[in-house]
Design an enzyme around this catalytic site. Structure first.
Site, short mmCIF file in Angstrom:
data_model
loop_
_atom_site.label_atom_id
_atom_site.label_comp_id
_atom_site.label_asym_id
_atom_site.label_seq_id
_atom_site.Cartn_x
_atom_site.Cartn_y
_atom_site.Cartn_z
N ARG A 105 -1.65 -25.07 22.01
CA ARG A 105 -2.03 -24.13 23.27
C ARG A 105 -3.29 -23.78 22.33
NH1 ARG A 105 -0.61 -18.30 24.36
NH2 ARG A 105 -0.24 -18.78 26.35
N HIS A 132 -3.53 -23.20 33.29
CA HIS A 132 -2.51 -22.71 31.68
C HIS A 132 -1.39 -23.56 32.78
CE1 HIS A 132 0.47 -21.16 29.11
NE2 HIS A 132 0.16 -19.53 29.77
N GLN A 135 2.77 -22.16 32.93
CA GLN A 135 3.18 -20.58 33.22
C GLN A 135 3.32 -21.07 34.86
OE1 GLN A 135 2.74 -17.87 32.02
NE2 GLN A 135 3.33 -17.13 33.83
N ASP A 223 -4.40 -10.83 35.93
CA ASP A 223 -4.72 -11.40 34.89
C ASP A 223 -5.53 -10.04 33.97
OD1 ASP A 223 -3.35 -12.37 31.86
OD2 ASP A 223 -5.04 -14.63 32.81
N CYS A 265 0.47 -12.67 34.44
CA CYS A 265 1.65 -14.02 33.19
C CYS A 265 1.73 -13.06 32.07
CB CYS A 265 0.54 -14.60 33.42
SG CYS A 265 -1.22 -14.40 32.46
N ARG A 293 10.00 -18.74 32.93
CA ARG A 293 9.37 -19.48 31.24
C ARG A 293 10.63 -20.62 30.99
NH1 ARG A 293 4.33 -18.50 29.46
NH2 ARG A 293 4.35 -20.41 29.08
N1 CP Z 1 2.08 -16.34 29.87
C1 CP Z 1 1.72 -16.55 28.29
O1 CP Z 1 1.42 -17.43 27.75
O2 CP Z 1 2.23 -15.41 27.19
P1 CP Z 1 2.33 -15.67 25.60
O3 CP Z 1 0.87 -15.26 25.77
O4 CP Z 1 2.74 -14.79 24.96
O5 CP Z 1 2.54 -17.05 25.64
N1 NVA Z 2 -5.94 -15.74 30.79
C1 NVA Z 2 -5.31 -15.34 29.67
C2 NVA Z 2 -3.74 -15.54 29.63
C3 NVA Z 2 -2.50 -15.66 28.70
C4 NVA Z 2 -1.47 -16.26 28.95
C5 NVA Z 2 -5.47 -15.65 28.32
O1 NVA Z 2 -5.95 -17.03 28.45
O2 NVA Z 2 -5.45 -14.75 27.32
#
Ligand code: CP
Ligand code: NVA
Length: 307
Positions: A105, A132, A135, A223, A265, A293
């Site tokens: 990430r 992402h 997700q 989101d 999400c 997930r």
């Molecule tokens: N939706 C998602 O990716 O959650 P986290 O940021 O908690 O991993």
């Molecule tokens: N758009 C959000 C998604 C989190 C899972 C972010 O990048 O923070």
């Protein structure tokens, strides 16, 4: 039989429609418990790199590896210092000697591309500023649970044209859903992602009208307005002001089809893009989606990392 072994997963478009189908069928089978007692990833290790916080991604990849008979190693950026303590290339060249896959990430999508370029082991995108994709696997597993084949299904994404929105556009191309994305002016998804999808025949509409987008939709998705890394006060204030009218609340859910589902999400920023009454609404499937997930990523890990 489709063979995904050893492949990277940086974007949903790393899958063909047939590979998507195989992955989803595995995810549904895993959820039904069909792999119980089997350890297809016995002896395998997944390295997990986090430049940003996580609840769902971290927990579900860790539990997924455990349930498939392997294990995971968690590496925070404070420890490994991607590109600061040592180059991303060297991190990839080290990790590939010890582990069987890398999930990361990151802020910059190019960090994932650099990891993938130098690692012979699969690299999985656990979220970047751009996309992402893991997700979206869980999201579409949830959509299929409720509606079967997603082709032609009317999906409305309301809010910021961020990493989630970009991945949704890619999924519209992969699955054939009819996608409307409603954002405030200036917050549209990535133009190149949209153009590519449209050129390839995806059904994607970009709008600035959340109510029109929600009307009759089978799936309503939102989101956060302020993604991880965008927290600086000035930008947050600007976004929250610009996004007035784009909140998912019971009134907006009322406009959707009678059998519609609401997805997010998570994490939710309550009082901004969503209110608690929407997450707890009878149309809400957000906690099924969070559960998925686990199943969807188990399917992904199985296909990328098995012998
Ligand atoms: N939706 C998602 O990716 O959650 P986290 O940021 O908690 O991993
Ligand atoms: N758009 C959000 C998604 C989190 C899972 C972010 O990048 O923070």
């Amino acid at each position: 039989m489709t063979d995904l072994r050893g492949r990277d997963f940086l974007t949903n478009l790393d899958l063909s429609p047939l590979e998507y189908r195989v992955l989803m069928d595995t995810a549904h089978a895993l959820k039904r418990g069909e792999f119980k007692g089997q350890k297809p990833l016995e002896g395998k290790t997944l390295a997990m790199i986090f430049e940003k916080p996580s609840l769902r991604t971290r927990t579900t990849f860790d539990v997924a590896m455990f349930q498939l008979g392997g294990h995971s190693v968690n590496l925070t950026n404070a420890e490994i210092g991607l590109g600061v303590r040592e180059p991303v290339r060297d991190i990839a060249l080290n990790l590939e000697r010890w582990v069987d896959g890398i999930m990361a990430r990151v802020f910059l999508h190019s960090t994932l591309e650099e990891l993938a370029k130098h690692s012979k082991k699969p690299v999985i995108n656990g979220l970047s500023d751009y996309l992402h994709p893991v997700q979206l696997l869980a999201d579409f597993q949830t959509i299929e649970e409720n509606f079967g084949d997603p082709k032609g299904l009317e999906v409305a994404y309301i809010g910021d044209g961020n990493n989630m929105a970009n991945s949704f556009v890619e999924m519209a191309l992969l699955t054939g859903v009819s996608l409307t994305i409603a954002t405030p002016r200036g917050y549209e998804p990535n133009a190149a992602v949209i153009l590519h999808a449209l050129e390839q025949g995806a059904k994607v509409k970009i709008s600035n009208d959340p109510v029109a987008a929600a009307r009759g939709a089978k799936v309503l998705y939102t989101d956060v307005w302020v993604s991880m890394g965008q927290e600086q006060e000035a930008s947050e204030r600007r976004k929250i002001r610009d996004f007035a009218g784009f909140q998912v609340n019971p009134e907006l859910l009322e406009k959707t089809a009678a059998n519609a589902i609401f997805l997010h999400c998570l994490p939710a920023h309550y009082g901004e893009e969503v209110v608690e009454e929407a997450t707890m609404h009878q149309k809400s499937k957000v906690f099924d989606q969070a559960e998925n997930r686990l199943h969807a990523q188990k399917a992904l890990l199985y296909h990328l990392m098995r012998d």
